[in-house]
Design an enzyme around this catalytic site. Structure first.
Site, PDB file in Angstrom:
ATOM      1  N   ARG A  27     -13.156  11.880  44.536  1.00  0.00           N
ATOM      2  CA  ARG A  27     -13.505  11.259  43.237  1.00  0.00           C
ATOM      3  C   ARG A  27     -12.490  10.203  42.821  1.00  0.00           C
ATOM      4  O   ARG A  27     -12.169  10.081  41.635  1.00  0.00           O
ATOM      5  CB  ARG A  27     -13.617  12.313  42.128  1.00  0.00           C
ATOM      6  CG  ARG A  27     -14.652  13.363  42.379  1.00  0.00           C
ATOM      7  CD  ARG A  27     -15.900  13.115  41.550  1.00  0.00           C
ATOM      8  NE  ARG A  27     -16.871  14.140  41.848  1.00  0.00           N
ATOM      9  CZ  ARG A  27     -17.476  14.876  40.923  1.00  0.00           C
ATOM     10  NH1 ARG A  27     -17.215  14.684  39.668  1.00  0.00           N
ATOM     11  NH2 ARG A  27     -18.361  15.764  41.293  1.00  0.00           N
ATOM     12  N   ARG A  31     -13.789   8.734  36.200  1.00  0.00           N
ATOM     13  CA  ARG A  31     -13.506   8.611  34.766  1.00  0.00           C
ATOM     14  C   ARG A  31     -12.037   8.525  34.401  1.00  0.00           C
ATOM     15  O   ARG A  31     -11.720   8.137  33.283  1.00  0.00           O
ATOM     16  CB  ARG A  31     -14.154   9.787  34.022  1.00  0.00           C
ATOM     17  CG  ARG A  31     -15.648   9.626  33.888  1.00  0.00           C
ATOM     18  CD  ARG A  31     -16.289  10.874  33.326  1.00  0.00           C
ATOM     19  NE  ARG A  31     -16.260  11.936  34.326  1.00  0.00           N
ATOM     20  CZ  ARG A  31     -16.811  13.140  34.148  1.00  0.00           C
ATOM     21  NH1 ARG A  31     -17.395  13.434  33.007  1.00  0.00           N
ATOM     22  NH2 ARG A  31     -16.757  14.044  35.110  1.00  0.00           N
ATOM     23  N   ARG A  40     -19.066   1.632  33.655  1.00  0.00           N
ATOM     24  CA  ARG A  40     -20.168   2.530  33.348  1.00  0.00           C
ATOM     25  C   ARG A  40     -20.819   2.142  32.024  1.00  0.00           C
ATOM     26  O   ARG A  40     -22.042   2.171  31.888  1.00  0.00           O
ATOM     27  CB  ARG A  40     -19.694   3.980  33.300  1.00  0.00           C
ATOM     28  CG  ARG A  40     -20.868   4.946  33.265  1.00  0.00           C
ATOM     29  CD  ARG A  40     -20.438   6.383  33.231  1.00  0.00           C
ATOM     30  NE  ARG A  40     -19.726   6.679  32.005  1.00  0.00           N
ATOM     31  CZ  ARG A  40     -19.381   7.892  31.597  1.00  0.00           C
ATOM     32  NH1 ARG A  40     -19.676   8.941  32.362  1.00  0.00           N
ATOM     33  NH2 ARG A  40     -18.728   8.084  30.491  1.00  0.00           N
ATOM     34  N   ASP A  77     -23.639  10.000  44.506  1.00  0.00           N
ATOM     35  CA  ASP A  77     -23.524  11.413  44.163  1.00  0.00           C
ATOM     36  C   ASP A  77     -24.314  12.237  45.168  1.00  0.00           C
ATOM     37  O   ASP A  77     -25.259  11.727  45.785  1.00  0.00           O
ATOM     38  CB  ASP A  77     -24.044  11.681  42.748  1.00  0.00           C
ATOM     39  CG  ASP A  77     -23.549  13.036  42.248  1.00  0.00           C
ATOM     40  OD1 ASP A  77     -22.377  13.122  41.858  1.00  0.00           O
ATOM     41  OD2 ASP A  77     -24.313  14.009  42.309  1.00  0.00           O
ATOM     42  N   TYR A 153     -28.161  23.423  43.234  1.00  0.00           N
ATOM     43  CA  TYR A 153     -28.637  22.591  42.122  1.00  0.00           C
ATOM     44  C   TYR A 153     -30.164  22.548  42.083  1.00  0.00           C
ATOM     45  O   TYR A 153     -30.772  22.505  41.009  1.00  0.00           O
ATOM     46  CB  TYR A 153     -28.065  21.174  42.239  1.00  0.00           C
ATOM     47  CG  TYR A 153     -26.578  21.136  41.980  1.00  0.00           C
ATOM     48  CD1 TYR A 153     -26.083  21.182  40.675  1.00  0.00           C
ATOM     49  CD2 TYR A 153     -25.666  21.084  43.024  1.00  0.00           C
ATOM     50  CE1 TYR A 153     -24.719  21.162  40.426  1.00  0.00           C
ATOM     51  CE2 TYR A 153     -24.305  21.066  42.787  1.00  0.00           C
ATOM     52  CZ  TYR A 153     -23.828  21.111  41.485  1.00  0.00           C
ATOM     53  OH  TYR A 153     -22.479  21.102  41.245  1.00  0.00           O
TER      54      TYR A 153
HETATM   55  O1  1CP Z   1     -15.165  10.516  45.401  1.00  0.00           O
HETATM   56  C1  1CP Z   1     -15.668   9.464  44.947  1.00  0.00           C
HETATM   57  O2  1CP Z   1     -15.023   8.609  44.334  1.00  0.00           O
HETATM   58  C2  1CP Z   1     -17.121   9.183  45.273  1.00  0.00           C
HETATM   59  C3  1CP Z   1     -18.114   9.578  44.351  1.00  0.00           C
HETATM   60  C4  1CP Z   1     -18.608  11.004  44.172  1.00  0.00           C
HETATM   61  C5  1CP Z   1     -18.720  12.093  45.050  1.00  0.00           C
HETATM   62  C6  1CP Z   1     -18.192  12.201  46.457  1.00  0.00           C
HETATM   63  C7  1CP Z   1     -19.204  11.413  42.955  1.00  0.00           C
HETATM   64  C8  1CP Z   1     -19.298  10.574  41.754  1.00  0.00           C
HETATM   65  N1  1CP Z   1     -19.726  12.666  43.115  1.00  0.00           N
HETATM   66  C9  1CP Z   1     -19.429  13.130  44.377  1.00  0.00           C
HETATM   67  C10 1CP Z   1     -19.819  14.407  44.978  1.00  0.00           C
HETATM   68  C11 1CP Z   1     -20.339  15.507  44.134  1.00  0.00           C
HETATM   69  N2  1CP Z   1     -21.181  15.452  43.051  1.00  0.00           N
HETATM   70  C12 1CP Z   1     -20.113  16.881  44.401  1.00  0.00           C
HETATM   71  C13 1CP Z   1     -19.341  17.391  45.612  1.00  0.00           C
HETATM   72  C14 1CP Z   1     -17.882  17.289  45.471  1.00  0.00           C
HETATM   73  C15 1CP Z   1     -17.255  18.075  44.343  1.00  0.00           C
HETATM   74  O3  1CP Z   1     -17.344  19.315  44.355  1.00  0.00           O
HETATM   75  O4  1CP Z   1     -16.678  17.432  43.445  1.00  0.00           O
HETATM   76  C16 1CP Z   1     -20.774  17.637  43.430  1.00  0.00           C
HETATM   77  C17 1CP Z   1     -20.819  19.147  43.289  1.00  0.00           C
HETATM   78  C18 1CP Z   1     -21.464  16.727  42.566  1.00  0.00           C
HETATM   79  C19 1CP Z   1     -22.363  17.071  41.429  1.00  0.00           C
HETATM   80  C20 1CP Z   1     -21.950  16.413  40.177  1.00  0.00           C
HETATM   81  N3  1CP Z   1     -22.098  15.082  39.945  1.00  0.00           N
HETATM   82  C21 1CP Z   1     -21.281  16.978  39.079  1.00  0.00           C
HETATM   83  C22 1CP Z   1     -20.879  18.448  38.935  1.00  0.00           C
HETATM   84  C23 1CP Z   1     -21.951  19.219  38.259  1.00  0.00           C
HETATM   85  C24 1CP Z   1     -21.612  20.692  38.007  1.00  0.00           C
HETATM   86  O5  1CP Z   1     -21.258  21.006  36.863  1.00  0.00           O
HETATM   87  O6  1CP Z   1     -21.730  21.517  38.927  1.00  0.00           O
HETATM   88  C25 1CP Z   1     -21.063  15.947  38.152  1.00  0.00           C
HETATM   89  C26 1CP Z   1     -20.439  16.043  36.797  1.00  0.00           C
HETATM   90  C27 1CP Z   1     -21.563  14.737  38.737  1.00  0.00           C
HETATM   91  C28 1CP Z   1     -21.484  13.364  38.174  1.00  0.00           C
HETATM   92  C29 1CP Z   1     -20.530  12.450  38.840  1.00  0.00           C
HETATM   93  N4  1CP Z   1     -20.544  12.145  40.189  1.00  0.00           N
HETATM   94  C30 1CP Z   1     -19.564  11.216  40.460  1.00  0.00           C
HETATM   95  C31 1CP Z   1     -18.894  10.908  39.227  1.00  0.00           C
HETATM   96  C32 1CP Z   1     -17.781   9.906  39.074  1.00  0.00           C
HETATM   97  C33 1CP Z   1     -19.509  11.693  38.229  1.00  0.00           C
HETATM   98  C34 1CP Z   1     -19.176  11.659  36.756  1.00  0.00           C
HETATM   99  C35 1CP Z   1     -20.195  10.798  36.123  1.00  0.00           C
HETATM  100  C36 1CP Z   1     -19.738  10.112  34.893  1.00  0.00           C
HETATM  101  O7  1CP Z   1     -19.826  10.743  33.818  1.00  0.00           O
HETATM  102  O8  1CP Z   1     -19.320   8.943  34.965  1.00  0.00           O
END
Ligand code: 1CP
Length: 353
Positions: A27, A31, A40, A77, A153
């Site tokens: 990540r 943010r 964003r 994502d 999910y």
């Molecule tokens: O790493 C990076 O910079 C690349 C972008 C990336 C990756 C690899 C994002 C952007 N998401 C992911 C993978 C991801 N997404 C995973 C696997 C890795 C991990 O465990 O962190 C998972 C479980 C998600 C699902 C997801 N997407 C969640 C979690 C939900 C939960 O409560 O279980 C969330 C909050 C997101 C949104 C998201 N994805 C990425 C970002 C930067 C965000 C935040 C969005 C925002 O508000 O701007």
């Protein structure tokens, strides 16, 4: 096809010697960076960033403009895949992801099909645009969720504390869960192969929730499907080897089984002892990790000390990619990331001499 000018990450993932330990951060675009929050806001929403190749490129490159990281990771994502299967993804402001049509009955599960790759063209276009914008600086990592983590999910419809819907299905109708996992594994294999075709130079499978399972259930419902992906992903593209990384959060006790899939590298969360992990897997795979993301919340001196400790725990032998043990927190001060990156590069060179 030429390797990037800085190919340290690819070399480390293939356990070749490097002058220093390469790093990237899970990540790394996100943010905690004010410029990400600004992009964003301009784009409108998180999914608008993902669906527009120009925005996806802009935010992918943001952390690289601030810090001399050794890799870029596609900005997207894991939930793009179930969305392309028709489950209806949305991100409500301040809440996590939601699916409008979670898989809750046999008819819906039986109707599930491999996602049409055209619905994911926006991801492949982003991969191509990012590669072009990167020039030959550093490699680009592509990724997907694991079949099991995606199924969490898809069945829960959102994040969960107890995963009662997916575990309920696993214990009552394992045949239906296997059907979902089979469709997911075939989709993820195609999805990663398309990312590779469009320019991803390494790929990582995020199994964020495999660690909620018992050992036998992990092997049957998560690991087996990751094994199929490792077997089905193009491991060479344009004459270059494409390393595959598997990461199961909470999977420290199954590292030997994970290495048996034939992957090139394993991601470690921060609870794993690096020396023990190395003893378990020998020289079969590279290791990636594993600093506690919350350690970045402390003082600059604390960050530097913890970074040195993690580097020394892995030792100077080839096959370590420095990373966090999970995604960086949105509350991380960017100045502390600068300290981390600097210490990884300088201290890992010093350890080699
Ligand atoms: O790493 C990076 O910079 C690349 C972008 C990336 C990756 C690899 C994002 C952007 N998401 C992911 C993978 C991801 N997404 C995973 C696997 C890795 C991990 O465990 O962190 C998972 C479980 C998600 C699902 C997801 N997407 C969640 C979690 C939900 C939960 O409560 O279980 C969330 C909050 C997101 C949104 C998201 N994805 C990425 C970002 C930067 C965000 C935040 C969005 C925002 O508000 O701007």
């Amino acid at each position: 096809m030429t390797r990037p000018t800085n190919d340290t990450l690819l070399r480390a993932l293939l356990r070749e010697p490097t002058d220093y330990t390469p790093l990237w951060l899970m990540r790394q675009a996100g943010r905690y960076l004010p410029e990400y929050r600004a992009s964003r806001a301009t784009a409108g929403s998180f999914m608008d960033l993902c669906r527009n190749a120009d925005f996806a490129t802009e935010v992918t490159l943001q952390p690289l403009e601030r810090f001399p990281l050794d890799a870029a990771i596609l900005f997207s994502d894991i939930l793009t895949v179930p969305d392309a299967m028709g489950l209806g993804l949305s991100f409500a402001e301040g809440e996590g992801p939601r699916f409008a049509r979670p898989l809750r009955d046999e008819a819906a599960i039986r109707a599930l099909e491999v996602a049409p790759m055209e619905k994911l063209d926006y991801v492949f276009n982003a991969v191509a645009a990012i590669r072009k914008a990167l020039g030959n600086r550093v490699p680009l990592i592509g990724f997907s969720g694991s079949p099991f983590t995606l199924a969490c999910y898809m069945i829960e419809g959102r994040g969960s504390d107890d995963f009662r819907h997916i575990k309920g299905l696993m214990y009552s109708r394992p045949d239906l869960l296997h059907h979902i996992l089979d469709v997911n594994a075939r989709t993820v294999t195609e999805y990663l192969n398309q990312q590779i075709e469009h320019g991803a130079q390494a790929v990582m499978v995020f199994d964020t929730w495999g660690g909620i399972l018992s050992g036998p259930a992990y092997r049957e419902f998560s690991l087996e499907y990751m094994r199929r992906i490792v077997a089905g992903v193009k491991r060479e593209h344009n004459g270059e080897r494409v390393p595959v990384v598997l990461f199961t959060k909470g999977g420290g006790q199954w590292l030997t089984d994970m290495a048996d899939t034939g992957c090139d590298s394993l991601g470690l969360d921060w609870t794993v002892d690096p020396a023990q992990a190395r003893a378990l897997v020998g020289s079969r795979v590279a290791l990636q990790g594993n600093m506690d993301p919350i350690s970045l919340m402390g003082s600059a001196e604390g960050v530097a000390a913890e970074t040195r400790r993690v580097l020394e725990a892995f030792g100077p032998a080839p096959g370590h990619v420095f990373n966090l043990g999970h995604g960086i927190s949105q509350h991380t001060p960017p100045e502390n990331v600068a300290v981390l990156v600097d210490v990884v590069h300088r201290h890992s060179r010093a350890l080699r001499t």
